[in-house]
Design a protein around this motif. Structure first.
Motif, PDB file in Angstrom:
ATOM      1  N   ARG A 296       0.833  -1.205   0.000  1.00 49.03           N
ATOM      2  CA  ARG A 296       0.000   0.000   0.000  1.00 49.03           C
ATOM      3  C   ARG A 296       0.867   1.254   0.000  1.00 49.03           C
ATOM      4  NH1 ARG A 296      -4.784   0.721  -1.567  1.00 49.03           N
ATOM      5  NH2 ARG A 296      -3.398   1.811  -2.999  1.00 49.03           N
ATOM      6  N   ASP A 300       0.946   3.945  -3.013  1.00 45.65           N
ATOM      7  CA  ASP A 300       0.568   5.337  -2.757  1.00 45.65           C
ATOM      8  C   ASP A 300       1.683   6.296  -3.175  1.00 45.65           C
ATOM      9  OD1 ASP A 300      -1.877   4.525  -1.835  1.00 45.65           O
ATOM     10  OD2 ASP A 300      -1.396   4.767   0.295  1.00 45.65           O
ATOM     11  N   HIS A 304       1.410   9.107  -6.091  1.00 42.34           N
ATOM     12  CA  HIS A 304       1.715  10.491  -5.747  1.00 42.34           C
ATOM     13  C   HIS A 304       2.781  11.051  -6.689  1.00 42.34           C
ATOM     14  CE1 HIS A 304       1.910  14.059  -3.299  1.00 42.34           C
ATOM     15  NE2 HIS A 304       3.197  13.871  -3.034  1.00 42.34           N
TER      16      HIS A 304
END
Length: 315
Positions: A296, A300, A304
Protein backbone atom coordinates in the motif's frame (compact mmCIF):
# COMPACT_ATOMS: atom_id res chain seq x y z
CA UNK A 1 -21.96 1.52 -11.70
CA UNK A 2 -24.45 -1.28 -11.03
CA UNK A 3 -28.22 -0.86 -10.78
CA UNK A 4 -27.86 0.06 -7.09
CA UNK A 5 -25.45 2.89 -7.82
CA UNK A 6 -22.44 0.98 -6.49
CA UNK A 7 -19.20 1.33 -8.42
CA UNK A 8 -18.17 -1.86 -10.20
CA UNK A 9 -14.72 -3.43 -9.92
CA UNK A 10 -14.01 -2.97 -13.62
CA UNK A 11 -15.02 0.70 -13.43
CA UNK A 12 -12.64 1.21 -10.52
CA UNK A 13 -9.80 -0.43 -12.46
CA UNK A 14 -10.35 2.03 -15.27
CA UNK A 15 -9.39 4.77 -12.82
CA UNK A 16 -6.32 3.27 -11.08
CA UNK A 17 -4.67 -0.01 -10.04
CA UNK A 18 -6.06 -1.63 -6.89
CA UNK A 19 -4.48 -3.45 -3.97
CA UNK A 20 -5.54 -6.99 -3.19
CA UNK A 21 -5.10 -8.93 0.03
CA UNK A 22 -2.66 -11.63 1.11
CA UNK A 23 -2.73 -15.26 2.14
CA UNK A 24 -5.62 -16.80 4.03
CA UNK A 25 -4.54 -20.40 4.65
CA UNK A 26 -1.25 -19.59 6.38
CA UNK A 27 -3.00 -16.92 8.45
CA UNK A 28 -5.68 -19.40 9.55
CA UNK A 29 -2.96 -21.81 10.68
CA UNK A 30 -1.41 -19.07 12.80
CA UNK A 31 -4.79 -18.77 14.55
CA UNK A 32 -5.00 -22.50 15.23
CA UNK A 33 -6.19 -24.29 12.10
CA UNK A 34 -4.44 -27.65 11.94
CA UNK A 35 -2.74 -28.66 8.70
CA UNK A 36 -5.20 -30.53 6.48
CA UNK A 37 -8.33 -29.37 8.29
CA UNK A 38 -11.12 -27.38 6.65
CA UNK A 39 -10.48 -23.64 6.97
CA UNK A 40 -13.60 -22.79 5.01
CA UNK A 41 -15.77 -24.32 7.75
CA UNK A 42 -14.44 -21.60 10.06
CA UNK A 43 -16.79 -19.21 8.24
CA UNK A 44 -19.49 -20.89 10.35
CA UNK A 45 -17.63 -22.21 13.41
CA UNK A 46 -15.07 -19.42 13.99
CA UNK A 47 -16.23 -16.41 11.95
CA UNK A 48 -14.56 -14.01 14.37
CA UNK A 49 -11.12 -15.47 13.51
CA UNK A 50 -11.71 -15.22 9.77
CA UNK A 51 -12.96 -11.66 10.25
CA UNK A 52 -9.89 -10.73 12.30
CA UNK A 53 -7.59 -11.80 9.46
CA UNK A 54 -9.55 -9.94 6.81
CA UNK A 55 -9.89 -6.84 8.96
CA UNK A 56 -6.10 -6.72 9.21
CA UNK A 57 -5.89 -6.78 5.42
CA UNK A 58 -8.50 -4.04 5.15
CA UNK A 59 -6.64 -1.96 7.74
CA UNK A 60 -3.40 -2.52 5.81
CA UNK A 61 -5.05 -0.90 2.80
CA UNK A 62 -6.55 -3.70 0.69
CA UNK A 63 -9.08 -2.51 -1.87
CA UNK A 64 -10.09 -6.12 -2.67
CA UNK A 65 -10.54 -9.06 -0.29
CA UNK A 66 -10.97 -12.67 -1.39
CA UNK A 67 -13.55 -14.72 0.48
CA UNK A 68 -12.42 -17.64 2.66
CA UNK A 69 -13.92 -20.12 0.20
CA UNK A 70 -10.94 -21.45 -1.77
CA UNK A 71 -11.95 -25.04 -0.97
CA UNK A 72 -15.64 -24.24 -0.80
CA UNK A 73 -16.96 -26.45 -3.58
CA UNK A 74 -19.09 -29.48 -2.72
CA UNK A 75 -16.33 -31.83 -3.90
CA UNK A 76 -13.75 -30.26 -1.59
CA UNK A 77 -16.08 -29.85 1.38
CA UNK A 78 -17.23 -33.47 1.07
CA UNK A 79 -13.71 -34.56 2.04
CA UNK A 80 -14.26 -32.88 5.40
CA UNK A 81 -17.90 -34.00 5.81
CA UNK A 82 -19.18 -30.44 5.20
CA UNK A 83 -20.88 -30.99 1.83
CA UNK A 84 -24.30 -30.26 3.35
CA UNK A 85 -23.20 -26.71 4.16
CA UNK A 86 -21.90 -25.49 0.79
CA UNK A 87 -24.28 -22.56 0.49
CA UNK A 88 -23.96 -21.48 4.12
CA UNK A 89 -20.15 -21.60 4.09
CA UNK A 90 -19.84 -19.62 0.87
CA UNK A 91 -22.43 -17.01 1.73
CA UNK A 92 -20.91 -16.53 5.18
CA UNK A 93 -17.56 -16.02 3.45
CA UNK A 94 -18.98 -13.09 1.47
CA UNK A 95 -20.61 -11.53 4.53
CA UNK A 96 -17.42 -11.75 6.60
CA UNK A 97 -15.26 -10.22 3.86
CA UNK A 98 -17.76 -7.39 3.43
CA UNK A 99 -17.80 -6.79 7.17
CA UNK A 100 -14.01 -6.58 7.20
CA UNK A 101 -14.12 -3.28 5.30
CA UNK A 102 -15.99 -1.73 8.21
CA UNK A 103 -18.37 0.23 6.03
CA UNK A 104 -15.74 1.77 3.76
CA UNK A 105 -15.72 1.04 0.02
CA UNK A 106 -14.08 -2.20 -0.98
CA UNK A 107 -14.53 -5.13 -3.35
CA UNK A 108 -15.36 -8.66 -2.20
CA UNK A 109 -14.05 -11.30 -4.59
CA UNK A 110 -15.70 -14.69 -4.28
CA UNK A 111 -12.97 -17.33 -4.33
CA UNK A 112 -13.35 -20.63 -6.20
CA UNK A 113 -10.27 -22.82 -6.03
CA UNK A 114 -9.52 -26.12 -7.79
CA UNK A 115 -11.84 -29.04 -7.09
CA UNK A 116 -8.81 -31.00 -5.92
CA UNK A 117 -8.61 -33.78 -8.48
CA UNK A 118 -8.27 -34.59 -12.15
CA UNK A 119 -10.99 -34.82 -14.76
CA UNK A 120 -11.57 -38.00 -16.70
CA UNK A 121 -9.77 -39.69 -18.42
CA UNK A 122 -6.81 -38.76 -16.20
CA UNK A 123 -8.80 -38.80 -12.96
CA UNK A 124 -12.02 -40.01 -11.38
CA UNK A 125 -14.24 -36.93 -11.79
CA UNK A 126 -16.55 -36.24 -14.70
CA UNK A 127 -17.04 -32.78 -16.19
CA UNK A 128 -20.64 -32.88 -15.03
CA UNK A 129 -19.64 -33.47 -11.40
CA UNK A 130 -17.26 -30.53 -11.42
CA UNK A 131 -19.66 -28.31 -13.37
CA UNK A 132 -22.41 -28.99 -10.84
CA UNK A 133 -20.08 -28.25 -7.91
CA UNK A 134 -18.78 -25.00 -9.41
CA UNK A 135 -22.29 -23.87 -10.41
CA UNK A 136 -23.50 -24.36 -6.85
CA UNK A 137 -20.57 -22.49 -5.33
CA UNK A 138 -20.66 -19.62 -7.81
CA UNK A 139 -24.40 -19.17 -7.30
CA UNK A 140 -23.99 -19.00 -3.53
CA UNK A 141 -21.21 -16.40 -3.80
CA UNK A 142 -23.08 -14.19 -6.27
CA UNK A 143 -26.36 -14.44 -4.37
CA UNK A 144 -24.53 -13.26 -1.24
CA UNK A 145 -23.32 -10.15 -3.06
CA UNK A 146 -19.78 -10.89 -4.26
CA UNK A 147 -18.47 -8.14 -6.55
CA UNK A 148 -16.50 -10.63 -8.63
CA UNK A 149 -15.69 -14.33 -8.87
CA UNK A 150 -12.11 -15.55 -9.16
CA UNK A 151 -11.42 -19.07 -10.40
CA UNK A 152 -7.89 -19.41 -9.08
CA UNK A 153 -4.82 -21.64 -8.88
CA UNK A 154 -5.84 -23.28 -12.14
CA UNK A 155 -3.52 -25.47 -14.17
CA UNK A 156 -5.79 -26.84 -16.92
CA UNK A 157 -8.00 -25.00 -19.37
CA UNK A 158 -10.75 -27.61 -19.02
CA UNK A 159 -11.28 -26.93 -15.31
CA UNK A 160 -10.83 -23.20 -15.78
CA UNK A 161 -13.59 -23.19 -18.40
CA UNK A 162 -16.00 -24.96 -16.05
CA UNK A 163 -15.33 -22.26 -13.47
CA UNK A 164 -15.77 -19.39 -15.93
CA UNK A 165 -19.01 -20.87 -17.21
CA UNK A 166 -20.29 -21.33 -13.66
CA UNK A 167 -19.55 -17.69 -12.83
CA UNK A 168 -21.29 -16.54 -16.01
CA UNK A 169 -24.34 -18.68 -15.30
CA UNK A 170 -24.53 -17.29 -11.77
CA UNK A 171 -24.50 -13.74 -13.14
CA UNK A 172 -21.16 -12.67 -11.63
CA UNK A 173 -20.54 -8.93 -12.20
CA UNK A 174 -16.88 -9.65 -12.98
CA UNK A 175 -15.02 -12.89 -13.72
CA UNK A 176 -11.32 -13.43 -12.99
CA UNK A 177 -9.37 -16.43 -14.24
CA UNK A 178 -6.12 -17.09 -12.39
CA UNK A 179 -3.44 -19.60 -13.36
CA UNK A 180 -0.71 -21.18 -11.23
CA UNK A 181 2.56 -21.27 -13.18
CA UNK A 182 5.76 -23.16 -12.41
CA UNK A 183 9.18 -22.05 -13.56
CA UNK A 184 10.83 -24.68 -15.75
CA UNK A 185 13.89 -26.55 -14.45
CA UNK A 186 16.24 -24.59 -16.70
CA UNK A 187 14.64 -21.30 -15.58
CA UNK A 188 13.98 -20.19 -19.14
CA UNK A 189 10.20 -19.84 -18.90
CA UNK A 190 7.12 -20.87 -16.90
CA UNK A 191 3.94 -22.77 -17.61
CA UNK A 192 1.25 -24.55 -15.62
CA UNK A 193 1.54 -28.15 -14.46
CA UNK A 194 -0.56 -29.11 -17.49
CA UNK A 195 1.74 -27.27 -19.89
CA UNK A 196 -0.27 -24.06 -20.45
CA UNK A 197 1.76 -20.90 -21.08
CA UNK A 198 0.56 -17.36 -20.28
CA UNK A 199 -0.22 -16.47 -23.89
CA UNK A 200 -2.48 -19.47 -24.38
CA UNK A 201 -4.16 -18.88 -21.02
CA UNK A 202 -4.82 -15.22 -21.81
CA UNK A 203 -6.25 -16.02 -25.23
CA UNK A 204 -8.46 -18.73 -23.76
CA UNK A 205 -9.79 -16.55 -20.96
CA UNK A 206 -10.59 -13.69 -23.29
CA UNK A 207 -12.30 -16.02 -25.78
CA UNK A 208 -14.46 -17.54 -23.04
CA UNK A 209 -15.66 -14.41 -21.27
CA UNK A 210 -13.26 -13.65 -18.43
CA UNK A 211 -13.00 -9.96 -17.54
CA UNK A 212 -9.59 -10.10 -15.81
CA UNK A 213 -6.62 -12.44 -16.41
CA UNK A 214 -4.52 -13.34 -13.40
CA UNK A 215 -1.84 -15.50 -11.87
CA UNK A 216 -1.27 -16.70 -8.33
CA UNK A 217 0.82 -19.18 -6.39
CA UNK A 218 3.13 -21.41 -8.46
CA UNK A 219 6.68 -22.66 -8.02
CA UNK A 220 9.45 -20.03 -8.07
CA UNK A 221 6.98 -17.41 -9.33
CA UNK A 222 8.45 -14.43 -7.49
CA UNK A 223 7.71 -10.76 -8.07
CA UNK A 224 10.10 -10.56 -11.02
CA UNK A 225 8.52 -13.58 -12.70
CA UNK A 226 5.11 -12.07 -12.03
CA UNK A 227 6.23 -8.92 -13.83
CA UNK A 228 7.25 -11.02 -16.83
CA UNK A 229 3.87 -12.75 -16.75
CA UNK A 230 2.09 -9.37 -16.74
CA UNK A 231 4.07 -8.32 -19.81
CA UNK A 232 3.28 -11.59 -21.60
CA UNK A 233 -0.41 -11.31 -20.73
CA UNK A 234 -0.57 -7.71 -21.93
CA UNK A 235 1.08 -8.57 -25.25
CA UNK A 236 -1.76 -11.05 -25.79
CA UNK A 237 -4.86 -9.33 -24.39
CA UNK A 238 -6.19 -5.92 -23.48
CA UNK A 239 -7.94 -7.28 -20.37
CA UNK A 240 -6.81 -6.04 -16.93
CA UNK A 241 -4.18 -8.20 -15.21
CA UNK A 242 -4.17 -9.32 -11.56
CA UNK A 243 -1.09 -10.79 -9.84
CA UNK A 244 -0.76 -12.60 -6.50
CA UNK A 245 2.74 -14.07 -6.07
CA UNK A 246 3.82 -16.13 -3.07
CA UNK A 247 6.04 -14.63 -0.37
CA UNK A 248 9.06 -16.64 -1.49
CA UNK A 249 9.37 -20.41 -1.59
CA UNK A 250 8.05 -22.71 1.17
CA UNK A 251 10.57 -24.25 3.56
CA UNK A 252 10.04 -26.77 6.32
CA UNK A 253 11.23 -25.31 9.64
CA UNK A 254 10.55 -27.24 12.85
CA UNK A 255 7.92 -29.28 10.99
CA UNK A 256 6.12 -26.11 9.89
CA UNK A 257 5.89 -24.65 6.39
CA UNK A 258 7.48 -21.19 6.34
CA UNK A 259 7.62 -18.61 3.55
CA UNK A 260 10.75 -16.52 4.01
CA UNK A 261 10.37 -13.47 1.77
CA UNK A 262 9.95 -10.44 4.01
CA UNK A 263 7.73 -7.45 3.26
CA UNK A 264 10.89 -5.38 2.66
CA UNK A 265 12.11 -7.88 0.06
CA UNK A 266 8.79 -8.45 -1.65
CA UNK A 267 7.78 -4.79 -1.90
CA UNK A 268 10.71 -4.02 -4.22
CA UNK A 269 8.72 -5.72 -6.96
CA UNK A 270 5.61 -3.55 -6.65
CA UNK A 271 6.70 -0.59 -8.78
CA UNK A 272 7.98 -2.83 -11.61
CA UNK A 273 4.58 -4.57 -11.58
CA UNK A 274 2.81 -1.22 -11.82
CA UNK A 275 5.11 -0.09 -14.62
CA UNK A 276 4.35 -3.35 -16.44
CA UNK A 277 0.65 -2.55 -16.24
CA UNK A 278 -0.68 -4.72 -13.40
CA UNK A 279 -4.22 -3.68 -12.46
CA UNK A 280 -4.53 -5.56 -9.15
CA UNK A 281 -1.55 -6.52 -6.98
CA UNK A 282 -1.85 -8.83 -3.99
CA UNK A 283 -0.06 -11.74 -2.38
CA UNK A 284 -0.60 -15.47 -2.21
CA UNK A 285 0.86 -18.14 0.10
CA UNK A 286 2.88 -16.80 3.02
CA UNK A 287 2.02 -13.13 2.47
CA UNK A 288 0.72 -11.27 5.51
CA UNK A 289 -0.94 -7.98 6.43
CA UNK A 290 2.59 -6.59 6.83
CA UNK A 291 3.34 -7.41 3.19
CA UNK A 292 0.10 -5.77 2.08
CA UNK A 293 0.80 -2.68 4.19
CA UNK A 294 4.20 -2.34 2.48
CA UNK A 295 2.50 -2.73 -0.91
CA UNK A 296 0.00 0.00 0.00
CA UNK A 297 2.79 2.40 0.93
CA UNK A 298 4.68 1.69 -2.31
CA UNK A 299 1.57 2.07 -4.44
CA UNK A 300 0.57 5.34 -2.76
CA UNK A 301 4.05 6.76 -3.28
CA UNK A 302 3.92 5.66 -6.92
CA UNK A 303 0.55 7.34 -7.51
CA UNK A 304 1.72 10.49 -5.75
CA UNK A 305 4.86 10.69 -7.87
CA UNK A 306 2.85 10.14 -11.03
CA UNK A 307 0.51 12.91 -9.93
CA UNK A 308 3.40 15.34 -9.45
CA UNK A 309 4.84 14.45 -12.84
CA UNK A 310 1.47 15.02 -14.49
CA UNK A 311 1.08 18.40 -12.78
CA UNK A 312 4.54 19.49 -13.87
CA UNK A 313 3.90 18.48 -17.46
CA UNK A 314 0.59 20.36 -17.45
CA UNK A 315 2.28 23.50 -16.26
Amino acid sequence: MDKNGKIRLLDALAERPLLGDGAMGTQLMILGLEQGNCGEAWNLTHPERVLAIQQRYAEAGSDCILTNTFGGSRIMLNRHSHADHVVEINQAGVRIARQAFGGRPGFVIGDIGPFGGLLEPYGDFTEEQVRTAFNEQARALVDAGADAIIIETQTSLEELLLGIEAAKQAGAPCIIGSMAYDVTLDGSTFRTMMGIDPERAAEFMQENGADIVALNCGTRMDMERARTAVERYRRTTGLPVMVQPNAGQPKLVNMKVVYDETPEQMVTGVVPLLDAGAAIIGGCCGSTPAHIRAFRHAMDEYFHAKGRIHENQTV
